[in-house]
Design an enzyme around this catalytic site. Structure first.
Site, PDB file in Angstrom:
ATOM      1  N   CYS A   1      -1.113   1.429  -4.140  1.00 35.70           N
ATOM      2  CA  CYS A   1      -0.685   2.727  -4.685  1.00 35.70           C
ATOM      3  C   CYS A   1      -1.697   3.342  -5.648  1.00 35.70           C
ATOM      4  CB  CYS A   1       0.645   2.584  -5.413  1.00 35.70           C
ATOM      5  SG  CYS A   1       1.951   1.862  -4.406  1.00 35.70           S
TER       6      CYS A   1
ATOM      7  N   HIS B   1       5.120  10.392  -2.743  1.00 37.88           N
ATOM      8  CA  HIS B   1       4.087   9.427  -3.139  1.00 37.88           C
ATOM      9  C   HIS B   1       3.254   9.039  -1.922  1.00 37.88           C
ATOM     10  CE1 HIS B   1       2.097   5.948  -4.651  1.00 37.88           C
ATOM     11  NE2 HIS B   1       3.090   5.080  -4.625  1.00 37.88           N
TER      12      HIS B   1
ATOM     13  N   CYS C   1       1.843   1.760 -11.236  1.00 37.05           N
ATOM     14  CA  CYS C   1       2.102   0.382 -10.830  1.00 37.05           C
ATOM     15  C   CYS C   1       1.490   0.188  -9.453  1.00 37.05           C
ATOM     16  CB  CYS C   1       3.605   0.096 -10.805  1.00 37.05           C
ATOM     17  SG  CYS C   1       4.550   1.129  -9.672  1.00 37.05           S
TER      18      CYS C   1
END
Length: 403
Positions: free
Chosen positions: A91, A359, A389
């Protein structure tokens, strides 16, 4: 050592990330090339203008594989002498690409870079790479692997966050995102996605659900309850790792978790001399970068220790930061960040986040950095922190300072 500056930051709108989404027929290569072209055109980059294109994406298979960064350069209007480097920090890939580029500039390994990332989740689904961390028993069992949704619920259980708190954060994200679009706060950085005939396919974030309220979210079932409590029973794995928890409280669902979307984003980074050579004015200095590994089971707590690290490494405190972008992977991630540092919620994601807008894994880090820069300028603030994160237990962070 040279300083590294941000000269420009752009992104595409985020599509729904499904077959019925506006961007489903648009590949990651095309989304990336569109961003590269926008940075070239907006900043008058001719010839071998930058040292490299560093591009992040999390699922590096099929059409997102094969060093997508180089493919995107070849598909764009950039000079073919510019190479490409694909990276993967899940991510945080887009932010890590920026951080790598900035530190290359600081170290003298090239005056200018384009960095960012992409994810086309409607075409290359999350997890389709069959990553060993999830499926190889030799590592998955040793480290008590559970899916990220279970990890988010572990955070909620460990730190005492209720479903109402998570839903309230989600409603606020939707409200802030809608207000930001209404006020055209993203207009400076948005690059509309167009088809081969030059017709606009998507010009605004498609995933948003304006008008979302607590009642609507309250009607949704917890998304990870069944996989936790019944089959395949990930709660039992979590409780083996954290026996002090009596049970896992499942509070997350589709409405308070980040949206699965398609999107791309890029940042133009260079030295002071790079800007002078191209007639560009720097918008911000990349003051510090950091990354860290964390507990791989609870997995998503990285923003807290990486923020502690970047502050300690640079003699700063959280009170020095004017605005924060903390990726809304799940509501509990942001709730934990604000709890840990006692941060005013008004300073965190003031234009909403991934719960409202989505996202796109490899792009999100570059997206939130650009959003942070735009908002620092809008509010006439000085220092901002972007952090995410990261799957398998990591965290990444960047501090920027307006100049």
């Amino acid at each position: 050592m040279s300083e590294a500056y941000i000269y420009d930051a752009v992104r595409t709108p985020r599509g729904k990330g499904r077959k019925d989404g506006a961007l489903h027929e648009v590949t990651a290569m095309t989304l990336s090339a569109g961003v590269l072209n926008a940075l070239k055109e907006r900043n008058g980059l001719e010839g071998h203008a930058v040292e490299d294109v560093i591009w992040g994406n999390a699922t590096q298979v099929k059409e997102q594989g094969g060093c997508l960064a180089r493919t995107a350069v070849l598909a764009s209007d950039l000079d073919e002498r510019i190479p490409g480097l694909s990276i993967n920090r899940f991510c945080a890939s887009g932010l890590e690409a920026v951080n790598l580029a900035a530190n290359q500039v600081k170290g003298g390994a090239g005056a200018g870079y384009i960095a960012g990332g992409v994810e086309c989740m409607s075409r290359v689904p999350m997890g389709s790479d069959g990553a060993a961390v999830a499926v190889d028993p030799s590592v998955a069992m040793k480290h008590y692997f559970v899916p990220q949704g279970i990890s988010a619920d572990i955070i909620a259980t460990e730190y005492g966050f209720t479903r109402d708190q998570a839903d309230a954060l989600a409603v606020e994200s939707q409200n802030r995102a809608a207000a930001a679009w209404e006020a055209e706060r993203f207009s400076k950085s948005i690059v509309p996605v167009k088809d081969q005939n030059g017709l606009t396919i998507l010009a605004t974030d498609e995933y948003m659900r304006p008008g979302t309220d607590m009642q609507a979210l309250g009607a949704l079932n917890a998304s990870f309850k069944d996989m936790g409590e019944t089959m395949p029973g990930f709660d039992k794995i979590a409780l083996m790792k954290y026996p002090h928890l009596e049970r896992i409280n499942h509070i997350h669902h589709a409405g308070n978790s980040s949206g699965i979307v398609d999107g791309s984003a890029g940042v133009l980074i260079g030295s002071r001399e790079f800007g002078e050579a191209h007639g560009l004015k720097p918008r911000a200095r990349i003051r510090a970068t950091a990354k860290i590994g964390t507990d791989p089971t609870i997995m998503l707590t990285g923003p807290v220790p990486v923020t502690e690290k970047i502050m300690a490494d640079n003699g700063m405190s959280v009170s020095d930061i004017d605005l924060f972008e903390v990726n809304e992977a799940f509501a509990s991630v942001v709730l934990r960040f604000m709890q840990a540092f006692d941060v005013d919620p008004a300073l965190v994601n003031p234009n909403g986040g991934a719960i409202a807008m989505g996202h796109p894994l490899g792009a999100t880090g570059a997206i939130i950095l650009g959003t942070l820069l735009d908002e620092l300028e809008r509010q006439d603030k000085e220092l901002g922190l972007a952090t995410l994160c990261v799957a398998s237990g990591m965290g990444a962070a960047t501090i920027i300072e307006r100049v």
